[in-house]
Design an enzyme around this catalytic site. Structure first.
Site, PDB file in Angstrom:
ATOM      1  N   HIS A  29       0.645  -1.297   0.052  1.00 40.72           N
ATOM      2  CA  HIS A  29      -0.116  -0.089  -0.159  1.00 40.72           C
ATOM      3  C   HIS A  29       0.825   1.311  -0.056  1.00 40.72           C
ATOM      4  O   HIS A  29       0.370   2.330  -0.138  1.00 40.72           O
ATOM      5  CB  HIS A  29      -1.042  -0.088   1.110  1.00 40.72           C
ATOM      6  CG  HIS A  29      -0.577   0.171   2.417  1.00 40.72           C
ATOM      7  ND1 HIS A  29      -0.119  -0.772   3.306  1.00 40.72           N
ATOM      8  CD2 HIS A  29      -0.143   1.373   3.300  1.00 40.72           C
ATOM      9  CE1 HIS A  29       0.484  -0.334   4.438  1.00 40.72           C
ATOM     10  NE2 HIS A  29       0.330   1.372   4.365  1.00 40.72           N
ATOM     11  N   ASP A  57      -0.323  -7.456   0.841  1.00 43.01           N
ATOM     12  CA  ASP A  57       0.144  -6.018   1.133  1.00 43.01           C
ATOM     13  C   ASP A  57       1.600  -6.103   0.856  1.00 43.01           C
ATOM     14  O   ASP A  57       2.196  -5.869   2.033  1.00 43.01           O
ATOM     15  CB  ASP A  57      -0.168  -5.462   2.517  1.00 43.01           C
ATOM     16  CG  ASP A  57       0.017  -3.989   2.527  1.00 43.01           C
ATOM     17  OD1 ASP A  57       0.572  -3.465   1.748  1.00 43.01           O
ATOM     18  OD2 ASP A  57      -0.480  -3.335   3.635  1.00 43.01           O
ATOM     19  N   GLY A 136       3.100   5.786   8.814  1.00 45.94           N
ATOM     20  CA  GLY A 136       4.215   6.045   8.284  1.00 45.94           C
ATOM     21  C   GLY A 136       5.154   4.931   8.918  1.00 45.94           C
ATOM     22  O   GLY A 136       6.337   4.716   8.434  1.00 45.94           O
ATOM     23  N   SER A 138       4.355   1.949   8.243  1.00 47.80           N
ATOM     24  CA  SER A 138       4.128   0.941   7.105  1.00 47.80           C
ATOM     25  C   SER A 138       5.183   0.576   6.469  1.00 47.80           C
ATOM     26  O   SER A 138       5.859   1.421   5.858  1.00 47.80           O
ATOM     27  CB  SER A 138       2.931   1.345   6.527  1.00 47.80           C
ATOM     28  OG  SER A 138       1.785   1.166   6.891  1.00 47.80           O
ATOM     29  N   SER A 156       1.721  -3.775   7.773  1.00 54.81           N
ATOM     30  CA  SER A 156       0.554  -3.414   7.231  1.00 54.81           C
ATOM     31  C   SER A 156      -0.287  -2.552   7.632  1.00 54.81           C
ATOM     32  O   SER A 156      -0.364  -1.214   6.890  1.00 54.81           O
ATOM     33  CB  SER A 156      -0.437  -4.593   6.841  1.00 54.81           C
ATOM     34  OG  SER A 156      -1.335  -4.517   5.925  1.00 54.81           O
TER      35      SER A 156
HETATM   36  N1  TYR Z   1      -1.197   1.401   7.699  1.00 56.25           N
HETATM   37  C1  TYR Z   1      -0.583   2.692   8.289  1.00 56.25           C
HETATM   38  C2  TYR Z   1       0.589   3.222   7.346  1.00 56.25           C
HETATM   39  O1  TYR Z   1       0.375   3.082   6.219  1.00 56.25           O
HETATM   40  C3  TYR Z   1       0.294   1.923   9.437  1.00 56.25           C
HETATM   41  C4  TYR Z   1      -0.501   1.767  10.649  1.00 56.25           C
HETATM   42  C5  TYR Z   1      -0.413   0.652  11.443  1.00 56.25           C
HETATM   43  C6  TYR Z   1      -1.385   2.637  11.111  1.00 56.25           C
HETATM   44  C7  TYR Z   1      -1.142   0.254  12.397  1.00 56.25           C
HETATM   45  C8  TYR Z   1      -1.984   2.455  12.235  1.00 56.25           C
HETATM   46  C9  TYR Z   1      -1.789   1.212  13.189  1.00 56.25           C
HETATM   47  O2  TYR Z   1      -2.655   1.005  13.829  1.00 56.25           O
HETATM   48  O3  TYR Z   1       1.801   3.920   7.540  1.00 56.25           O
END
Ligand code: TYR
Length: 185
Positions: A29, A57, A136, A138, A156
């Site tokens: 993503h 992902d 961030g 991620s 993810s």
């Molecule tokens: N999906 C988020 C990103 O793109 C990362 C994330 C992970 C955000 C866990 C919240 C969470 O609870 O950076």
């Protein structure tokens, strides 16, 4: 190249997962195939060479000659973990992650093969943990085992945050390596 370091795609930021020969793996993503990436220092770093999200992902970035893949994960305390392999840790194991928003955070492996519904669609095959993460983080590295030397996956998403605690899902790393024929450095 070092796991947990910031990577930038246009206005967005994610984190680097694990160095592989020719680049690194991160979350799908974070960018579609062809997306340009710059490194923690905003120097041009490479291009997404393959990316899948939703469904899975995962992605890998092919890097340019200014960057050297190294088997490191940033512990955000001035030291690095050295990655030696990718043997999967069992449910109940301690696991830690590295990411560019909240640094090094740890928890327990809770369940494999989880399905998560994101606004963009469903992702299958994720591992659930009680380690926190935030936007961030991620794409960042999950490690477990002796000396945290075994790569587990890339962040993810999830719920919660690192103030009150959270649930975070990661994409296991071995399916990424096999899908693209990559080798950890
Ligand atoms: N999906 C988020 C990103 O793109 C990362 C994330 C992970 C955000 C866990 C919240 C969470 O609870 O950076």
């Amino acid at each position: 190249l070092r796991g947990g370091d910031a990577i930038y795609m246009g206005g967005g930021r994610c984190s680097l997962g694990f160095s592989v020969t020719g680049g690194y793996v991160t979350a799908g993503h974070c960018g579609t195939t062809g997306t340009a990436v710059s490194g923690f220092n905003r120097v041009a770093q490479g291009t997404f060479a393959g990316s899948v999200f939703p469904g899975n992902d995962y992605a890998w970035v092919r890097t340019n000659a200014n960057w050297t893949p190294r088997p490191w994960v940033n512990r955000y305390n001035g030291t690095n973990v050295i990655v030696k392999g990718s043997t999967q840790a069992a449910v109940g194991s301690q696991i830690c992650r590295s990411g560019s928003t909240t640094g090094w955070r740890c928890g327990t492996v809770q369940a494999f093969n989880q399905t998560v519904n994101y606004p963009q669609g469903q992702v299958r095959g994720l591992t659930r943990t009680n380690a926190c993460a935030e936007g961030g983080d991620s794409g960042g590295s999950w490690v477990a085992g002796s000396g945290f030397g075994q790569a587990q996956g890339v962040t993810s998403g999830g719920s919660g945050n690192c103030s009150s605690g959270g649930t975070t899902y990661f994409q296991p790393v071995n399916p990424i390596l096999s899908r693209y024929g990559l080798t950890l450095t």
